[in-house]
Scaffold this motif. Structure first.
Motif, PDB file in Angstrom:
ATOM      1  N   LEU A  11      18.484  -3.424 -17.222  1.00 53.96           N
ATOM      2  CA  LEU A  11      19.282  -4.018 -18.742  1.00 53.96           C
ATOM      3  C   LEU A  11      20.846  -3.465 -17.829  1.00 53.96           C
ATOM      4  CD1 LEU A  11      20.279  -6.084 -20.538  1.00 53.96           C
ATOM      5  CD2 LEU A  11      19.916  -4.140 -22.117  1.00 53.96           C
ATOM      6  N   VAL A  12      21.839  -4.089 -17.484  1.00 53.09           N
ATOM      7  CA  VAL A  12      23.048  -3.721 -16.888  1.00 53.09           C
ATOM      8  C   VAL A  12      23.556  -4.853 -17.679  1.00 53.09           C
ATOM      9  CG1 VAL A  12      22.781  -4.714 -14.447  1.00 53.09           C
ATOM     10  CG2 VAL A  12      24.581  -2.415 -14.893  1.00 53.09           C
ATOM     11  N   GLN A  13      25.277  -4.304 -17.627  1.00 49.62           N
ATOM     12  CA  GLN A  13      26.444  -5.375 -17.860  1.00 49.62           C
ATOM     13  C   GLN A  13      27.163  -6.415 -17.015  1.00 49.62           C
ATOM     14  OE1 GLN A  13      29.220  -2.665 -20.056  1.00 49.62           O
ATOM     15  NE2 GLN A  13      28.529  -3.208 -22.433  1.00 49.62           N
ATOM     16  N   THR A  14      27.893  -6.975 -16.972  1.00 44.71           N
ATOM     17  CA  THR A  14      28.242  -7.824 -15.133  1.00 44.71           C
ATOM     18  C   THR A  14      28.967  -5.925 -15.257  1.00 44.71           C
ATOM     19  OG1 THR A  14      28.358  -9.634 -17.051  1.00 44.71           O
ATOM     20  CG2 THR A  14      30.034  -9.248 -15.010  1.00 44.71           C
ATOM     21  N   GLY A  15      29.527  -6.940 -14.118  1.00 43.39           N
ATOM     22  CA  GLY A  15      30.106  -6.133 -13.008  1.00 43.39           C
ATOM     23  C   GLY A  15      29.315  -4.183 -12.478  1.00 43.39           C
ATOM     24  N   GLY A  16      28.047  -3.989 -12.666  1.00 44.03           N
ATOM     25  CA  GLY A  16      27.702  -2.460 -12.992  1.00 44.03           C
ATOM     26  C   GLY A  16      26.453  -2.799 -11.795  1.00 44.03           C
ATOM     27  N   SER A  17      25.927  -1.573 -11.881  1.00 45.42           N
ATOM     28  CA  SER A  17      25.175  -1.651 -10.571  1.00 45.42           C
ATOM     29  C   SER A  17      23.788  -1.330 -10.748  1.00 45.42           C
ATOM     30  CB  SER A  17      25.921  -0.835  -9.446  1.00 45.42           C
ATOM     31  OG  SER A  17      27.229  -0.348  -9.529  1.00 45.42           O
ATOM     32  N   LEU A  18      22.575  -1.283 -10.141  1.00 44.17           N
ATOM     33  CA  LEU A  18      21.266  -1.141  -9.896  1.00 44.17           C
ATOM     34  C   LEU A  18      20.143  -0.687  -8.859  1.00 44.17           C
ATOM     35  CD1 LEU A  18      20.302  -3.337 -12.663  1.00 44.17           C
ATOM     36  CD2 LEU A  18      20.072  -1.207 -12.684  1.00 44.17           C
ATOM     37  N   ARG A  19      20.102   0.302  -8.262  1.00 43.51           N
ATOM     38  CA  ARG A  19      19.598   0.461  -7.281  1.00 43.51           C
ATOM     39  C   ARG A  19      17.350   0.399  -7.527  1.00 43.51           C
ATOM     40  NH1 ARG A  19      18.169   5.862  -3.755  1.00 43.51           N
ATOM     41  NH2 ARG A  19      18.320   5.011  -1.696  1.00 43.51           N
ATOM     42  N   LEU A  20      16.884  -0.674  -6.497  1.00 42.77           N
ATOM     43  CA  LEU A  20      15.382  -1.082  -6.514  1.00 42.77           C
ATOM     44  C   LEU A  20      14.946  -0.335  -5.404  1.00 42.77           C
ATOM     45  CD1 LEU A  20      16.143  -5.578  -6.673  1.00 42.77           C
ATOM     46  CD2 LEU A  20      15.833  -2.770  -8.764  1.00 42.77           C
ATOM     47  N   SER A  21      14.347   0.216  -5.510  1.00 39.18           N
ATOM     48  CA  SER A  21      13.018   0.938  -4.509  1.00 39.18           C
ATOM     49  C   SER A  21      11.609   0.199  -4.731  1.00 39.18           C
ATOM     50  CB  SER A  21      13.121   2.327  -4.947  1.00 39.18           C
ATOM     51  OG  SER A  21      13.818   2.831  -4.783  1.00 39.18           O
ATOM     52  N   CYS A  22      11.634   0.461  -3.573  1.00 39.13           N
ATOM     53  CA  CYS A  22       9.927  -0.534  -3.472  1.00 39.13           C
ATOM     54  C   CYS A  22       9.199   0.536  -2.219  1.00 39.13           C
ATOM     55  CB  CYS A  22       9.993  -1.799  -2.705  1.00 39.13           C
ATOM     56  SG  CYS A  22       8.271  -2.337  -2.324  1.00 39.13           S
ATOM     57  N   ALA A  23       8.319   1.011  -2.613  1.00 39.55           N
ATOM     58  CA  ALA A  23       7.315   2.046  -1.889  1.00 39.55           C
ATOM     59  C   ALA A  23       5.688   1.589  -1.324  1.00 39.55           C
ATOM     60  CB  ALA A  23       6.844   2.973  -2.865  1.00 39.55           C
TER      61      ALA A  23
END
Length: 120
Positions: A11-23
């Motif tokens: 969960l993140v606020q508008t304008g925020g960032s996330l980084r997804l990973s897939c191994a």
């Protein structure tokens, strides 16, 4: 058995960032193209971004300039850096990969999905 395991949603606020990973794990010969898709309830799964084994990338118009796809071939891992997130980016994100089990045998695999929720 080949598996794709995603992580990094949340969960993140508008304008925020996330980084997804897939191994990718298991026994395989090589990984060809990889990509990230997303799906919301009642809608078809859509391509967000893809990257081939030469590093060439493609993005959907809705994420161009905000998301960056990359891969670490040594770690058999795919990434999606998501910046300037918007509520309409809320979805379950899936990793996808074409993987060669042997030099001539290629199959397509999906991860289990990771939820990304952007609050307004």
């Amino acid at each position: 058995q080949v598996q794709l395991v995603e992580s990094g949603g949340g969960l993140v606020q508008t304008g925020g960032s996330l980084r997804l990973s897939c191994a990718a794990s298991g026994n395989f010969f090589s990984i060809n193209a990889m990509g990230w898709y997303r799906q919301t309830s009642g809608k078809q799964r859509e391509l967000v971004a893809s990257i081939d084994n030469g590093g060439r990338t493609r993005y959907s118009d809705s994420v161009k300039g905000r998301f960056t796809i990359s891969r670490d071939n040594a770690k058999n891992t795919l990434y999606l850096q998501m910046n300037s997130l918007k509520p309409e980016d809320t979805a379950v994100y899936y990793c996808n990969a074409d993987i060669y089990g042997s030099r001539w045998n290629r199959n397509n695999y999906w991860g289990q999905g990771t939820q990304v929720t952007v609050s307004s």
